[in-house]
Design a protein around this motif. Structure first.
Motif, PDB file in Angstrom:
ATOM      1  N   ASP A  89       4.534  -4.650  -8.363  1.00  5.42           N
ATOM      2  CA  ASP A  89       5.950  -4.595  -8.004  1.00  5.42           C
ATOM      3  C   ASP A  89       6.164  -3.843  -6.689  1.00  5.42           C
ATOM      4  O   ASP A  89       6.919  -4.283  -5.822  1.00  5.42           O
ATOM      5  N   LEU A  90       5.508  -2.683  -6.533  1.00  7.31           N
ATOM      6  CA  LEU A  90       5.718  -1.879  -5.332  1.00  7.31           C
ATOM      7  C   LEU A  90       5.128  -2.554  -4.096  1.00  7.31           C
ATOM      8  O   LEU A  90       5.736  -2.537  -3.016  1.00  7.31           O
ATOM      9  N   LEU A  91       3.951  -3.152  -4.249  1.00  3.95           N
ATOM     10  CA  LEU A  91       3.344  -3.829  -3.094  1.00  3.95           C
ATOM     11  C   LEU A  91       4.161  -5.037  -2.642  1.00  3.95           C
ATOM     12  O   LEU A  91       4.119  -5.411  -1.472  1.00  3.95           O
ATOM     13  N   ALA A  92       4.914  -5.605  -3.568  1.00  2.00           N
ATOM     14  CA  ALA A  92       5.743  -6.763  -3.231  1.00  2.00           C
ATOM     15  C   ALA A  92       7.122  -6.359  -2.719  1.00  2.00           C
ATOM     16  O   ALA A  92       7.923  -7.239  -2.360  1.00  2.00           O
ATOM     17  N   ASP A  93       7.408  -5.058  -2.687  1.00  3.37           N
ATOM     18  CA  ASP A  93       8.753  -4.588  -2.340  1.00  3.37           C
ATOM     19  C   ASP A  93       8.676  -3.449  -1.319  1.00  3.37           C
ATOM     20  O   ASP A  93       8.890  -2.282  -1.646  1.00  3.37           O
ATOM     21  N   PRO A  94       8.377  -3.762  -0.048  1.00  3.84           N
ATOM     22  CA  PRO A  94       8.278  -2.714   0.975  1.00  3.84           C
ATOM     23  C   PRO A  94       9.555  -1.899   1.135  1.00  3.84           C
ATOM     24  O   PRO A  94       9.493  -0.709   1.447  1.00  3.84           O
ATOM     25  N   ALA A  95      10.710  -2.523   0.914  1.00  2.00           N
ATOM     26  CA  ALA A  95      11.967  -1.790   1.060  1.00  2.00           C
ATOM     27  C   ALA A  95      12.071  -0.680   0.013  1.00  2.00           C
ATOM     28  O   ALA A  95      12.533   0.431   0.317  1.00  2.00           O
ATOM     29  N   ARG A  96      11.629  -0.960  -1.193  1.00  2.00           N
ATOM     30  CA  ARG A  96      11.658   0.071  -2.231  1.00  2.00           C
ATOM     31  C   ARG A  96      10.673   1.186  -1.909  1.00  2.00           C
ATOM     32  O   ARG A  96      10.972   2.368  -2.089  1.00  2.00           O
ATOM     33  N   CYS A  97       9.485   0.822  -1.422  1.00  2.00           N
ATOM     34  CA  CYS A  97       8.512   1.845  -1.032  1.00  2.00           C
ATOM     35  C   CYS A  97       9.078   2.734   0.068  1.00  2.00           C
ATOM     36  O   CYS A  97       8.899   3.957   0.051  1.00  2.00           O
ATOM     37  N   ALA A  98       9.777   2.113   1.021  1.00  2.00           N
ATOM     38  CA  ALA A  98      10.364   2.894   2.105  1.00  2.00           C
ATOM     39  C   ALA A  98      11.427   3.848   1.582  1.00  2.00           C
ATOM     40  O   ALA A  98      11.507   5.009   2.023  1.00  2.00           O
ATOM     41  N   GLU A  99      12.237   3.392   0.638  1.00  2.05           N
ATOM     42  CA  GLU A  99      13.270   4.261   0.065  1.00  2.05           C
ATOM     43  C   GLU A  99      12.635   5.411  -0.723  1.00  2.05           C
ATOM     44  O   GLU A  99      13.073   6.561  -0.617  1.00  2.05           O
ATOM     45  N   LEU A 100      11.598   5.110  -1.506  1.00  5.07           N
ATOM     46  CA  LEU A 100      10.888   6.171  -2.226  1.00  5.07           C
ATOM     47  C   LEU A 100      10.275   7.158  -1.239  1.00  5.07           C
ATOM     48  O   LEU A 100      10.264   8.370  -1.488  1.00  5.07           O
ATOM     49  N   GLY A 101       9.755   6.641  -0.129  1.00  3.08           N
ATOM     50  CA  GLY A 101       9.197   7.512   0.895  1.00  3.08           C
ATOM     51  C   GLY A 101      10.235   8.461   1.471  1.00  3.08           C
ATOM     52  O   GLY A 101       9.961   9.645   1.687  1.00  3.08           O
ATOM     53  N   ARG A 102      11.446   7.952   1.709  1.00  2.00           N
ATOM     54  CA  ARG A 102      12.521   8.806   2.233  1.00  2.00           C
ATOM     55  C   ARG A 102      12.900   9.888   1.219  1.00  2.00           C
ATOM     56  O   ARG A 102      13.096  11.051   1.578  1.00  2.00           O
ATOM     57  N   ARG A 103      12.999   9.487  -0.042  1.00  2.00           N
ATOM     58  CA  ARG A 103      13.324  10.472  -1.081  1.00  2.00           C
ATOM     59  C   ARG A 103      12.227  11.522  -1.204  1.00  2.00           C
ATOM     60  O   ARG A 103      12.492  12.711  -1.375  1.00  2.00           O
ATOM     61  N   GLY A 104      10.992  11.052  -1.160  1.00  2.00           N
ATOM     62  CA  GLY A 104       9.867  11.970  -1.287  1.00  2.00           C
ATOM     63  C   GLY A 104       9.813  12.974  -0.151  1.00  2.00           C
ATOM     64  O   GLY A 104       9.551  14.165  -0.368  1.00  2.00           O
ATOM     65  N   ARG A 105      10.059  12.504   1.075  1.00  2.00           N
ATOM     66  CA  ARG A 105      10.054  13.414   2.221  1.00  2.00           C
ATOM     67  C   ARG A 105      11.126  14.488   2.055  1.00  2.00           C
ATOM     68  O   ARG A 105      10.886  15.672   2.307  1.00  2.00           O
ATOM     69  N   ALA A 106      12.319  14.067   1.611  1.00  2.00           N
ATOM     70  CA  ALA A 106      13.398  15.036   1.409  1.00  2.00           C
ATOM     71  C   ALA A 106      13.035  16.027   0.303  1.00  2.00           C
ATOM     72  O   ALA A 106      13.281  17.235   0.436  1.00  2.00           O
ATOM     73  N   ARG A 107      12.440  15.536  -0.760  1.00  2.00           N
ATOM     74  CA  ARG A 107      12.077  16.418  -1.880  1.00  2.00           C
ATOM     75  C   ARG A 107      10.976  17.402  -1.476  1.00  2.00           C
ATOM     76  O   ARG A 107      10.989  18.568  -1.877  1.00  2.00           O
ATOM     77  N   SER A 108      10.043  16.947  -0.672  1.00  2.00           N
ATOM     78  CA  SER A 108       8.917  17.807  -0.282  1.00  2.00           C
ATOM     79  C   SER A 108       9.370  19.006   0.540  1.00  2.00           C
ATOM     80  O   SER A 108       8.668  20.015   0.613  1.00  2.00           O
ATOM     81  N   ALA A 109      10.540  18.894   1.186  1.00  2.00           N
ATOM     82  CA  ALA A 109      11.022  19.985   2.040  1.00  2.00           C
ATOM     83  C   ALA A 109      11.265  21.267   1.251  1.00  2.00           C
ATOM     84  O   ALA A 109      11.256  22.362   1.826  1.00  2.00           O
ATOM     85  N   ALA A 110      11.479  21.154  -0.071  1.00  2.00           N
ATOM     86  CA  ALA A 110      11.711  22.345  -0.900  1.00  2.00           C
ATOM     87  C   ALA A 110      10.406  23.060  -1.249  1.00  2.00           C
ATOM     88  O   ALA A 110      10.438  24.210  -1.713  1.00  2.00           O
ATOM     89  N   TYR A 111       9.269  22.405  -1.037  1.00  2.00           N
ATOM     90  CA  TYR A 111       7.970  22.979  -1.408  1.00  2.00           C
ATOM     91  C   TYR A 111       7.306  23.581  -0.166  1.00  2.00           C
ATOM     92  O   TYR A 111       6.491  22.927   0.480  1.00  2.00           O
ATOM     93  N   THR A 112       7.671  24.801   0.156  1.00  2.00           N
ATOM     94  CA  THR A 112       7.105  25.451   1.337  1.00  2.00           C
ATOM     95  C   THR A 112       6.089  26.504   0.907  1.00  2.00           C
ATOM     96  O   THR A 112       6.166  27.056  -0.193  1.00  2.00           O
ATOM     97  N   TRP A 113       5.138  26.807   1.813  1.00  5.99           N
ATOM     98  CA  TRP A 113       4.183  27.874   1.517  1.00  5.99           C
ATOM     99  C   TRP A 113       4.876  29.234   1.496  1.00  5.99           C
ATOM    100  O   TRP A 113       4.441  30.155   0.790  1.00  5.99           O
ATOM    101  N   GLU A 114       5.981  29.369   2.239  1.00  3.97           N
ATOM    102  CA  GLU A 114       6.754  30.615   2.186  1.00  3.97           C
ATOM    103  C   GLU A 114       7.306  30.847   0.778  1.00  3.97           C
ATOM    104  O   GLU A 114       7.269  31.969   0.263  1.00  3.97           O
ATOM    105  N   ARG A 115       7.800  29.780   0.170  1.00  2.00           N
ATOM    106  CA  ARG A 115       8.310  29.896  -1.212  1.00  2.00           C
ATOM    107  C   ARG A 115       7.181  30.246  -2.167  1.00  2.00           C
ATOM    108  O   ARG A 115       7.347  31.067  -3.079  1.00  2.00           O
TER     109      ARG A 115
END
Length: 211
Positions: A171-197
């Protein structure tokens, strides 16, 4: 807590990830050329050992009808998992790169269609966070720490469900738009995981213990 520890005595200190910087021009193309990766690929990262659950992933990938997509395995040899008999039925569709330098790994994350982590057990799942920081969608294992890290930045599947993994990969390999959206969400979520924290929470845990 499930084993009887008082929740008030537990401290959760997640790992962190450095903010990703744009890849140098040609970095992804360069790493693909160095490792002979001519086709789109799905990436797996980790030490080769039983809890990383490679047999399920390889069985599932063998059922995916995407002959133009490879599975790339990155990481050192570990123990109690003989890889050759597992990858042999898939032939050239599986590429085993072994250990790679950090710069190569960063470019491999960026160039991947998605990262797959079918761990049966996991203490944290740093590769998921590293991939998310580079905007790469993650397909991870439900019921593990990977699912906690991924949140809405990816898809999680029961790590024992071969058919479920095959369907999710297809499903994911057939849906690049969904992968791109998950990638955007993941990048935003990763911002909360800092080494300072991570450092702050570690110091706080020591202060609680000393008190």
């Amino acid at each position: 807590a499930a084993l009887g520890f008082d929740p008030e005595r537990l401290r959760l200190v997640p790992l962190g990830v450095a903010p990703s910087e744009p890849e140098a021009p040609g970095a992804v193309a360069g790493v693909r050329e160095r490792h002979g990766l001519e086709r789109p690929y799905v990436l797996w990262v980790g030490t080769i050992e039983p809890r990383k659950n490679l047999p399920v992933l390889l069985q599932a990938f063998g059922r995916v009808d995407a002959a133009d997509v490879d599975l790339v395995l990155v990481g050192p040899e570990g123990w109690s998992t003989e890889l050759a008999p597992l990858v042999e039925p898939l032939g050239r569709r599986v590429r085993v790169l072994g250990f790679v330098p950090d710069d190569d790994l960063a470019a491999l994350y960026t160039g991947a269609e998605l990262l797959v982590l079918p761990r049966s057990r996991e203490g944290f799942g740093l590769p998921a966070l590293e991939a998310m920081a580079r905007g790469t969608a993650v397909l991870g294992s439900a019921g593990t720490a990977v699912a906690e890290v991924v949140g809405d930045g990816g898809v999680v599947i029961d790590p024992s469900d071969v058919d479920g993994w095959a369907a999710a990969l297809s499903d994911l390999l057939a849906d690049p738009a969904r992968c791109a959206e998950l990638g955007r969400r993941g990048r935003a979520r990763s911002a909360a995981y800092t080494w300072e924290r991570t450092a702050e929470l570690t110091v706080a845990a020591y202060r609680d213990a000393l008190a």
